[in-house]
Design a protein around this motif. Sequence first.
Motif, PDB file in Angstrom:
ATOM      1  N   PHE A   1      43.195  35.981  11.260  1.00 26.03           N
ATOM      2  CA  PHE A   1      42.144  35.896  10.241  1.00 26.03           C
ATOM      3  C   PHE A   1      42.697  35.257   8.959  1.00 26.03           C
TER       4      PHE A   1
ATOM      5  N   THR B   1      43.329  31.557   9.387  1.00 28.84           N
ATOM      6  CA  THR B   1      42.106  30.744   9.465  1.00 28.84           C
ATOM      7  C   THR B   1      41.372  30.667   8.133  1.00 28.84           C
ATOM      8  N   THR B   2      41.303  31.775   7.408  1.00 18.81           N
ATOM      9  CA  THR B   2      40.471  31.824   6.198  1.00 18.81           C
ATOM     10  C   THR B   2      41.239  31.710   4.886  1.00 18.81           C
TER      11      THR B   2
ATOM     12  N   TYR C   1      35.785  30.874  10.220  1.00 16.80           N
ATOM     13  CA  TYR C   1      36.385  31.853  11.119  1.00 16.80           C
ATOM     14  C   TYR C   1      35.493  32.111  12.326  1.00 16.80           C
TER      15      TYR C   1
ATOM     16  N   HIS D   1      35.941  29.440  14.693  1.00 15.69           N
ATOM     17  CA  HIS D   1      37.224  29.667  15.360  1.00 15.69           C
ATOM     18  C   HIS D   1      37.066  30.716  16.466  1.00 15.69           C
TER      19      HIS D   1
END
Length: 388
Positions: free
Chosen positions: A307, A310-311, A345, A348
Amino acid sequence: MEKEIKDYDRLKGKVILITGGCGDIGMEIARNCEKFGANVVILENDKNKIENYTREKKELGNLKIIECDIGDINEIEKVKKLIFNKYKRIDVIINNATIVKIGKLEEIEPEEWDLSYNVNLKGPVLLIKAFLPYMKEKNSGTIVFMPSSGAVPYMGCYEILKTAQIELCNTLSMELERLKINTYCVGPGYVKTMTTKESTEQIAGYMGISQKEFDEINKSHELTKEEAGLGVALSLLVPEKYNGKEVGSIQVLLDEKIKISEKEENKRAIDKELENKIEKIYGTYKEQYDGWLKRNIFEKQWVIRDFKKTTGYSVEEMERELTKIIKDKKINEKGRDLISKLGEYYKHQKDLNESYTKNQEKKNENKAIINRWIEEADETLDLMENGI
């Protein structure tokens, strides 16, 4: 803005003092207070504005204009004598006067700071000193401040002293808490007055954008001078409702169920829809977040790292920031970034679902759910483009 205003004569016979009352918003406040039956005294230091107002309104009725520098205690004392000689009372003070100086902080001269201080802060203080003892003696009265919204680049000489009125109001409110004297702040909103036009032209220049582009950025927050002035005047009908608070003219109009301009109604509808969508997005994220924390330590650590990768946010930070947005009901650029990163996310997660979920039925089920999350994020971002 048509509406039957009940108890419109509640101000009948009251004496209302308005500073800077010959400007666009001040004129509208005065006009409405007079319509509600009040005796209105306008303090104005701009001779041209006084001449223009007098020429436009030949029959002044219950309205009196006095030329006055509100930053001069001697002139305030003269006004005090005139008011008590004529009316024997004072009921309301509206601190509407303002002066705006645009420029970079290092370029503004000391005398320009002094002038801003005299009008935007010292004036209200001197009026309190002059008239508050009478209000205390009668245990009655209303003092209204009209501050600005906060820090804006190239407007420091104005904003710093204008926003100080909020703390002045808060301090006064605490000192008067055992008395029947109301004091509160009413922000007029973004109104295209002559002063606003001149100021924003300069700010746009500093920002490297056109006046048209600047207006486009702020159009969803704009009120007409009629709306802004009526909002302030209407607040005087129920001052105890706003005592100790900081509100906007728009809130007063809505409280009184006054029909406002279509663009402002649209903005409020967008804001409400945004609130609902943010709460929905938060609900989805909170469910995921709580689920991640219940996983075994290896799965939990993998999800948390994935997480963050990705963010750019930790799972705790995302939860905390979304909670803050919902609590404060303020959706800003940080909110836009949070939703954008959540959307990334979810995309993703959609890719992970395609790669790692073997059961086709389960894969399709997950895909439908994730697509809904992505759609909610995208719709929210679209609304933010119109609402911020």
